[in-house]
Write a protein that holds these residues in place. Structure first.
Motif, PDB file in Angstrom:
ATOM      1  N   GLY A   1       0.831  -1.196   0.000  1.00 11.99           N
ATOM      2  CA  GLY A   1       0.000   0.000   0.000  1.00 11.99           C
ATOM      3  C   GLY A   1       0.867   1.248   0.000  1.00 11.99           C
ATOM      4  O   GLY A   1       2.055   1.192   0.312  1.00 11.99           O
TER       5      GLY A   1
ATOM      6  N   THR B   1       2.154  -0.197  14.196  1.00 13.21           N
ATOM      7  CA  THR B   1       1.563  -1.514  13.963  1.00 13.21           C
ATOM      8  C   THR B   1       0.776  -1.522  12.660  1.00 13.21           C
ATOM      9  O   THR B   1       0.784  -2.507  11.930  1.00 13.21           O
ATOM     10  CB  THR B   1       0.637  -1.894  15.122  1.00 13.21           C
ATOM     11  OG1 THR B   1       1.361  -1.737  16.330  1.00 13.21           O
ATOM     12  CG2 THR B   1       0.165  -3.338  14.996  1.00 13.21           C
ATOM     13  N   GLN B   2       0.128  -0.381  12.384  1.00  9.20           N
ATOM     14  CA  GLN B   2      -0.655  -0.322  11.151  1.00  9.20           C
ATOM     15  C   GLN B   2       0.185  -0.469   9.902  1.00  9.20           C
ATOM     16  O   GLN B   2      -0.293  -0.950   8.881  1.00  9.20           O
ATOM     17  CB  GLN B   2      -1.379   1.017  11.078  1.00  9.20           C
ATOM     18  CG  GLN B   2      -2.819   0.881  11.473  1.00  9.20           C
ATOM     19  CD  GLN B   2      -3.601   2.094  11.007  1.00  9.20           C
ATOM     20  OE1 GLN B   2      -3.078   3.210  10.980  1.00  9.20           O
ATOM     21  NE2 GLN B   2      -4.824   1.870  10.623  1.00  9.20           N
TER      22      GLN B   2
ATOM     23  N   GLY C   1       2.794  -2.332   9.844  1.00 10.01           N
ATOM     24  CA  GLY C   1       3.422  -3.638   9.904  1.00 10.01           C
ATOM     25  C   GLY C   1       4.716  -3.672  10.699  1.00 10.01           C
ATOM     26  O   GLY C   1       5.465  -4.639  10.625  1.00 10.01           O
TER      27      GLY C   1
ATOM     28  N   ARG D   1       7.510  -7.580   8.628  1.00  6.46           N
ATOM     29  CA  ARG D   1       6.659  -7.589   7.430  1.00  6.46           C
ATOM     30  C   ARG D   1       7.402  -7.427   6.118  1.00  6.46           C
ATOM     31  O   ARG D   1       7.136  -8.140   5.162  1.00  6.46           O
ATOM     32  CB  ARG D   1       5.605  -6.489   7.516  1.00  6.46           C
ATOM     33  CG  ARG D   1       4.899  -6.320   6.165  1.00  6.46           C
ATOM     34  CD  ARG D   1       3.895  -5.243   6.148  1.00  6.46           C
ATOM     35  NE  ARG D   1       2.647  -5.682   6.713  1.00  6.46           N
ATOM     36  CZ  ARG D   1       1.533  -4.950   6.708  1.00  6.46           C
ATOM     37  NH1 ARG D   1       1.536  -3.744   6.173  1.00  6.46           N
ATOM     38  NH2 ARG D   1       0.441  -5.409   7.241  1.00  6.46           N
TER      39      ARG D   1
ATOM     40  N   SER E   1       1.009  -7.002  22.747  1.00  7.02           N
ATOM     41  CA  SER E   1       0.338  -7.914  21.829  1.00  7.02           C
ATOM     42  C   SER E   1       1.301  -8.927  21.233  1.00  7.02           C
ATOM     43  O   SER E   1       0.892  -9.920  20.687  1.00  7.02           O
ATOM     44  CB  SER E   1      -0.325  -7.139  20.702  1.00  7.02           C
ATOM     45  OG  SER E   1       0.676  -6.514  19.924  1.00  7.02           O
TER      46      SER E   1
ATOM     47  N   PHE F   1       3.274 -12.965  23.688  1.00  7.38           N
ATOM     48  CA  PHE F   1       3.003 -14.387  23.515  1.00  7.38           C
ATOM     49  C   PHE F   1       2.304 -14.571  22.175  1.00  7.38           C
ATOM     50  O   PHE F   1       1.229 -14.026  21.955  1.00  7.38           O
ATOM     51  CB  PHE F   1       2.140 -14.918  24.654  1.00  7.38           C
ATOM     52  CG  PHE F   1       1.790 -16.362  24.485  1.00  7.38           C
ATOM     53  CD1 PHE F   1       0.499 -16.750  24.151  1.00  7.38           C
ATOM     54  CD2 PHE F   1       2.766 -17.341  24.601  1.00  7.38           C
ATOM     55  CE1 PHE F   1       0.189 -18.089  23.958  1.00  7.38           C
ATOM     56  CE2 PHE F   1       2.468 -18.678  24.408  1.00  7.38           C
ATOM     57  CZ  PHE F   1       1.172 -19.060  24.092  1.00  7.38           C
ATOM     58  N   THR F   2       2.915 -15.310  21.301  1.00  8.12           N
ATOM     59  CA  THR F   2       2.280 -15.517  20.000  1.00  8.12           C
ATOM     60  C   THR F   2       2.161 -16.992  19.718  1.00  8.12           C
ATOM     61  O   THR F   2       2.973 -17.795  20.161  1.00  8.12           O
ATOM     62  CB  THR F   2       3.104 -14.873  18.865  1.00  8.12           C
ATOM     63  OG1 THR F   2       4.412 -15.461  18.851  1.00  8.12           O
ATOM     64  CG2 THR F   2       3.229 -13.381  19.039  1.00  8.12           C
ATOM     65  N   TRP F   3       1.126 -17.335  19.012  1.00 11.76           N
ATOM     66  CA  TRP F   3       0.952 -18.714  18.597  1.00 11.76           C
ATOM     67  C   TRP F   3       0.420 -18.703  17.177  1.00 11.76           C
ATOM     68  O   TRP F   3      -0.187 -17.738  16.728  1.00 11.76           O
ATOM     69  CB  TRP F   3      -0.003 -19.479  19.516  1.00 11.76           C
ATOM     70  CG  TRP F   3      -1.387 -18.915  19.584  1.00 11.76           C
ATOM     71  CD1 TRP F   3      -1.847 -18.001  20.487  1.00 11.76           C
ATOM     72  CD2 TRP F   3      -2.486 -19.201  18.719  1.00 11.76           C
ATOM     73  NE1 TRP F   3      -3.157 -17.701  20.244  1.00 11.76           N
ATOM     74  CE2 TRP F   3      -3.582 -18.423  19.166  1.00 11.76           C
ATOM     75  CE3 TRP F   3      -2.642 -20.033  17.617  1.00 11.76           C
ATOM     76  CZ2 TRP F   3      -4.825 -18.472  18.530  1.00 11.76           C
ATOM     77  CZ3 TRP F   3      -3.886 -20.072  16.988  1.00 11.76           C
ATOM     78  CH2 TRP F   3      -4.955 -19.299  17.446  1.00 11.76           C
ATOM     79  N   ALA F   4       0.669 -19.766  16.454  1.00  8.78           N
ATOM     80  CA  ALA F   4       0.151 -19.877  15.090  1.00  8.78           C
ATOM     81  C   ALA F   4      -0.086 -21.350  14.807  1.00  8.78           C
ATOM     82  O   ALA F   4       0.737 -22.205  15.147  1.00  8.78           O
ATOM     83  CB  ALA F   4       1.141 -19.287  14.084  1.00  8.78           C
ATOM     84  N   LEU F   5      -1.207 -21.641  14.198  1.00 12.78           N
ATOM     85  CA  LEU F   5      -1.563 -23.008  13.828  1.00 12.78           C
ATOM     86  C   LEU F   5      -1.701 -23.037  12.321  1.00 12.78           C
ATOM     87  O   LEU F   5      -2.447 -22.252  11.745  1.00 12.78           O
ATOM     88  CB  LEU F   5      -2.898 -23.378  14.486  1.00 12.78           C
ATOM     89  CG  LEU F   5      -3.426 -24.789  14.244  1.00 12.78           C
ATOM     90  CD1 LEU F   5      -2.515 -25.812  14.894  1.00 12.78           C
ATOM     91  CD2 LEU F   5      -4.839 -24.923  14.822  1.00 12.78           C
ATOM     92  N   ARG F   6      -0.962 -23.901  11.660  1.00  9.94           N
ATOM     93  CA  ARG F   6      -0.991 -23.890  10.209  1.00  9.94           C
ATOM     94  C   ARG F   6      -0.607 -25.250   9.673  1.00  9.94           C
ATOM     95  O   ARG F   6      -0.045 -26.077  10.393  1.00  9.94           O
ATOM     96  CB  ARG F   6      -0.032 -22.835   9.674  1.00  9.94           C
ATOM     97  CG  ARG F   6       1.339 -22.982  10.241  1.00  9.94           C
ATOM     98  CD  ARG F   6       2.282 -21.890   9.771  1.00  9.94           C
ATOM     99  NE  ARG F   6       3.533 -22.022  10.476  1.00  9.94           N
ATOM    100  CZ  ARG F   6       4.070 -21.092  11.239  1.00  9.94           C
ATOM    101  NH1 ARG F   6       3.482 -19.920  11.373  1.00  9.94           N
ATOM    102  NH2 ARG F   6       5.195 -21.304  11.851  1.00  9.94           N
TER     103      ARG F   6
ATOM    104  N   SER G   1       6.353  -9.598   2.559  1.00  9.88           N
ATOM    105  CA  SER G   1       6.485 -10.771   3.408  1.00  9.88           C
ATOM    106  C   SER G   1       7.961 -10.980   3.681  1.00  9.88           C
ATOM    107  O   SER G   1       8.792 -10.691   2.825  1.00  9.88           O
ATOM    108  CB  SER G   1       5.904 -12.004   2.705  1.00  9.88           C
ATOM    109  OG  SER G   1       6.242 -13.171   3.424  1.00  9.88           O
ATOM    110  N   ARG G   2       8.281 -11.517   4.885  1.00 11.76           N
ATOM    111  CA  ARG G   2       9.678 -11.844   5.139  1.00 11.76           C
ATOM    112  C   ARG G   2       9.917 -13.341   5.001  1.00 11.76           C
ATOM    113  O   ARG G   2      11.000 -13.826   5.225  1.00 11.76           O
ATOM    114  CB  ARG G   2      10.069 -11.397   6.562  1.00 11.76           C
ATOM    115  CG  ARG G   2      10.331  -9.920   6.627  1.00 11.76           C
ATOM    116  CD  ARG G   2      10.948  -9.539   7.951  1.00 11.76           C
ATOM    117  NE  ARG G   2      12.342  -9.926   8.072  1.00 11.76           N
ATOM    118  CZ  ARG G   2      13.354  -9.378   7.432  1.00 11.76           C
ATOM    119  NH1 ARG G   2      13.128  -8.409   6.584  1.00 11.76           N
ATOM    120  NH2 ARG G   2      14.595  -9.793   7.619  1.00 11.76           N
ATOM    121  N   ARG G   3       8.859 -14.057   4.633  1.00 11.08           N
ATOM    122  CA  ARG G   3       9.014 -15.505   4.594  1.00 11.08           C
ATOM    123  C   ARG G   3       9.891 -15.919   3.434  1.00 11.08           C
ATOM    124  O   ARG G   3       9.728 -15.455   2.312  1.00 11.08           O
ATOM    125  CB  ARG G   3       7.639 -16.140   4.431  1.00 11.08           C
ATOM    126  CG  ARG G   3       7.654 -17.652   4.422  1.00 11.08           C
ATOM    127  CD  ARG G   3       6.235 -18.144   4.194  1.00 11.08           C
ATOM    128  NE  ARG G   3       5.628 -18.500   5.463  1.00 11.08           N
ATOM    129  CZ  ARG G   3       5.290 -19.736   5.802  1.00 11.08           C
ATOM    130  NH1 ARG G   3       5.476 -20.710   4.973  1.00 11.08           N
ATOM    131  NH2 ARG G   3       4.748 -19.988   6.966  1.00 11.08           N
TER     132      ARG G   3
END
Lengths: 714, 227
Positions: A271, A309-310, A312, A333, A415, A418-423, A668-670
């Motif tokens: 953007g 945060t907005q 990224g 990001r 925020s 603690f982060t979690w991700a299910l994929r 993306s940083r992936r």
């Protein structure tokens, strides 16, 4: 512009790309060995610089899949994995790995042909082993090729003989067989390639390959030395070919092309950034706000957290002085750190009091401040729309070490603690002779707790859902401790698996120094403790590192540690004694040197002790592209003799890093790292620890930032 | 005929499952989470083949009354290729250059009605030298060079240098959303190797009120009309 409008423009772009006429250079065909040529013979043409090609050639008794890379405009390398039927007996196929290198001695000009010297299957068992010198000249749409071949390419109607050629590979295979090169019978070959339309081409060749191996295995009996083929390019990057071999066999080939230097879809859909807010002249001297910088810094930290945060980014701290501000930012990001710096600068220019003239932007990762980028607000205002904004900005920007650490009290925004991700995940195993392609799909849960700056507790759990990785029945015959060769046993359990569970601490011991300590279940096959130190000045292309690990081999399932089987039990007969109290543990470590050359190449040398207790060195060379793509290869030589190492002789592999934002045109940083390791044995094995420092640190240092600085203004 | 590749039943099922599982989106508690394998797969697929994303409702027509309360200057932007419309509102000023932003994270920066940069369109005009155009519009015509720069696949700036001729063509009365303007029409013809680009500018009292401008090789030409 609405999303719909942009989607439609992307569709339009895609269609145009699909139907675009190809340039002549790129319309060359590949032969069944996956390299420029036709049929089974090579030509003297090269692919465009940095291009990756992948071809699969299939006939009744053979499948050859080849990955080739144009390393430099004149040097091309390839890795081939082939399946040959009826090799050890009827219905018993073999899988063969081979490497090729070819070099263009002379490029094609108006009056002279291109000349290439090539080594086919020069490391390995030599089923396809050949060397050649070949010349090609294009006349309009017709390419004529003439060459001399040795080895397989010198087996039919040789015209002379140069010395004797050893017929077997030395020792355990996988070695450079220099005594073979350009020895033995030499025979001529020739081919003609006609580009009929921009998609269709025809070829005819006189092959100097007698196909002795194929005849011996009963695959076919040659009737004529002529091969014919037709190629049809069905898309911008795909070609299908049909060929007849020796008048008796037919084959089909699919080939694909990827160019890391160009994007599949042009441009990226980040953007629009915040425009630079120009300060009114009068307010520059307004220092009324600077009475209590500490309180105000805190207020700005709270107030700007949301806007950051907005876009990224995570704001970790801000320190305001009357005419200078220091900001600590974490970027998860943008693939290009330059873009994260540019967007940070824009936000600061819009939000901070007008008297602040200098911005010090400190990029952080894993709680480590990586570099301090200093720029002037007036320069931002002046250069925003300058015709050479990117270059001019780089010249006026300073890069320095940021070892002062994060400000006291700086912590990740709540925020992110603690982060979690299910994929879903996909796990692929290649090159197992009993099944060359196996895989599992399943679900993975990733957890991370970041209670204080630099302290991370993280875990990765996996649950396989479907797949056939557990079907492998291979038993390792390695006489070394089975540190990697029992890898397939770790895939047997179908229940939930703890891939990783670690506590890590990242810190800055001093100027230009970075440190890490990680402990716990470090990877699927080993637990233990790993400590690392890296020295890398911000403006330097050179870095040195040292790592020391204590590794304890894990059980095949569960959270235990495996008793030392390898030394006690005969892996083939199963006879022997297990001593449950004795675990396999080892102290490993390396000193490393890293260098990012001015050209696109990057080299890494690691010297030290590997998991099986062997001492040696690994050399890794990669070609890196400014968009995050990397293609490279590595080899490891240790004091384990080739015989003790076993099949393959020494550890080697090809590495590919493919950035996601390049593929999809969104930030993306992936990055996906693909390691093609033809053989996984126990010599030269390293611990697979997450978050090694060099990779974390280098993206925010000057050499990499300068390479993609054009994204600063994006 | 001997089968070329043997595919066991299990491998086939695995391949199907791979496709299905990849479509699952990731769940996470982080707002800007990294794309899951599923999202990534879909994104790559969507970027190669046509995407079937449901279109947002786009305004079929624009009414002056909708913007009665907006005090800042507004341009109405039309994509020539598709006829889609959007509006962009002035958001920043830097010297002679004004930046307008649109609802969907796009921005266009102008110098006296001439586009000097865009963001958010994809193959954006990153930076440019439009001094010749601006001067030409003030002086009634001219010949000059124009630089336009874009990011290539390796994050490097690629600059196209155009040779341009600007000619004041005719007086023309035009209507923008019910309001009529007495304008002077200019035509700009630019050449760069084998590409020829034609832009048009309609000026009322020396100010651009409508223009047709080519932005980049991969963006449709845009029509700007002042509201």
């Amino acid at each position: 512009m609405s999303k719909f409008q942009r989607t439609k423009y992307v569709i339009a772009v895609g269609l145009v790309n699909f139907l675009t006429v190809f340039s002549p250079a790129a319309s060359q065909t590949l032969n069944s060995y996956g390299l420029p040529g036709s049929g089974d013979m090579p030509s003297a043409l090269m692919r465009p610089d940095a291009e990756l090609t992948f071809g699969i050639a299939m006939s009744a008794d053979t499948v050859r899949s080849t990955l080739a890379f144009q390393i430099t405009p004149r040097l091309q390398g390839a890795f081939r994995y082939a399946r040959i039927d009826d090799f050890t007996g009827p219905g018993q196929e073999t899988y063969d790995r081979s490497f090729d290198l070819r070099y263009q001695l002379l490029t094609e000009t108006e009056i002279r042909p291109a000349i290439v010297i090539g080594l086919q299957d020069f490391i390995g068992t030599g089923l396809y082993s050949a060397e050649y010198i070949v010349a090609s000249k294009r006349f309009g749409n017709l390419t004529t090729t003439v060459g001399l071949g040795w080895g397989r390419l010198g087996s039919y109607n040789p015209i002379a003989s140069l010395g004797t050629r050893p017929t077997t590979f030395s020792g355990t295979g996988g070695q450079l067989e220099t005594s073979r090169w350009f020895r033995g019978d030499v025979a001529p070959f020739a081919s003609l390639d006609w580009q009929a339309t921009d998609r269709l081409s025809f070829s005819a060749e006189y092959a100097s390959d007698a196909y002795l191996l194929e005849q011996g295995l009963g695959h076919f009996t040659p009737k004529t030395p002529m091969n014919f083929g037709v190629d049809y390019r069905f898309s911008r990057s795909g070609t299908i070919s049909l060929y007849s071999r020796q008048g008796t066999e037919f084959g089909m080939m699919l080939s694909f092309v990827t160019d890391p230097t160009t994007q599949p879809n042009v441009g990226s859909r980040d953007g629009a950034p915040v425009p630079i807010s120009v300060r009114p002249r009068r307010s520059l001297q307004d220092l009324g706000w600077a009475a209590n910088t500490q309180t105000l810094s805190q207020r700005f930290a709270d107030g700007l957290a949301g806007p950051f945060t907005q876009i990224g980014l995570t704001l970790q701290g801000i320190d305001l002085q009357p005419s200078q501000a220091t900001v600590y930012v974490e970027n998860k990001r943008y693939g290009s750190v330059s873009q994260a710096i540019g967007r940070t600068a824009r936000l600061l220019a819009a939000a901070l009091p007008a008297s602040i003239e200098t911005f010090d932007i400190v990029m952080t990762d894993q709680g480590l401040p990586l570099s301090r980028v200093t720029l002037s607000r007036s320069t931002l205002e002046t250069l925003e729309f300058s015709p050479n904004a990117a270059d001019a900005m780089l010249v006026q920007t300073q890069f320095a070490d940021a070892a002062n650490g994060l400000p006291v009290g700086a912590k990740p925004a709540d925020s992110r603690r603690f982060t979690w991700a299910l994929r879903p995940y996909l796990d692929i195993s290649l090159f197992d002779p009993t099944a060359p392609l196996r895989g599992d799909v399943g679900l993975e849960l990733e957890l991370e707790w970041n209670p204080a700056s630099g302290v991370y507790f993280s875990g990765l759990l996996r649950q396989p859902v479907l797949g056939n990785l557990d079907e492998s029945t291979r038993f390792s015959d390695s006489i070394l401790p089975h540190v990697r060769s029992d890898g397939n046993f770790y895939d047997k359990s179908r229940g939930p698996v703890v891939e990783r569970l670690t506590a890590a601490y990242f810190f800055r011991p001093g100027r230009n120094l970075y440190g890490r300590v990680t402990g716990g279940y470090l990877e699927r096959e080993f637990g233990g403790v790993s400590a690392e130190l890296l020295w890398k000045p911000v403006n330097s292309r050179l870095a040195f590192g040292a790592e020391l690990n204590y590794a304890l081999q894990r059980s095949w399932d569960g959270l235990g540690f495996k008793p030392n089987r390898a030394r006690e039990i005969n892996p083939v007969t199963g006879a022997g004694v297990i001593d449950p109290a004795q675990h396999y543990d080892v102290i490993t470590g390396h000193v490393s040197a890293y260098y990012a050359f001015n050209s696109d190449f990057h080299a890494q040398l690691d010297v030290g002790r590997y998991l099986a207790g062997d001492w040696g060195a690994t050399f890794r060379l990669e070609r890196e592209f400014n968009n995050g793509w990397k293609v490279g290869a590595y080899a490891t030589l240790t004091d384990v003799s080739f015989n003790d190492f076993g099949e393959g002789s020494f550890d080697k592999g090809i590495v590919l890093t493919i950035p996601l934002d390049w593929q999809i045109g969104q930030p993306s940083r992936r990055r996906t790292e693909v390691v093609l390791q033809p053989l996984r044995r126990d010599g030269g094995a390293r611990l697979d620890v997450e978050d090694r420092l060099y990779g974390l640190v280098r993206d925010a240092h000057k050499p990499e930032l300068a390479d993609s600085w054009s994204r600063f203004w994006r | 005929m001997v089968p070329v590749l043997e595919i066991s039943m299990r491998s086939f099922c695995f391949a199907i499952m791979l496709g299905v599982v990849s479509f699952c989106a990731a769940c996470s508690n982080v707002d800007q989470a990294e794309l899951s394998a599923g999202d990534a797969f879909m994104a790559v697929l969507g970027s190669r083949v046509s995407s079937s994303a449901t279109p947002e409702t786009k305004p079929v027509s624009i009414d002056r009354a909708q913007f009665a309360n907006v005090n800042a200057p507004i341009w109405v932007v039309t994509l020539e290729e598709t006829g889609d419309l959007a509006t962009i509102v002035q958001s920043a000023q830097n010297g002679p250059i004004t930046t307008f932003q649109g609802a969907d994270s796009v921005s266009v920066s102008f110098a006296n009605g001439v586009v000097v940069a865009t963001r958010g369109f994809g193959d954006d005009l990153m930076q440019s030298d439009m001094r010749g155009v601006v001067r030409g519009l003030q002086q009634g015509g001219g010949r000059y060079d124009k630089d336009m720069s874009y990011l290539d696949g390796q994050n490097q700036l690629e600059t196209l240098r155009f040779q341009c001729t600007l000619v004041s063509q005719a007086n023309e009365k035009i209507e923008i959303l019910g309001k009529s303007h007495q304008t002077r029409r200019f035509v700009e013809t630019c050449e760069h190797t084998d590409r020829q680009v034609t832009n048009r500018y309609w000026l009322e009292n020396g100010k651009v009120v409508r223009s047709y401008q080519w932005i980049s090789r991969n963006i449709s030409p845009l029509v700007f009309e002042i509201l």
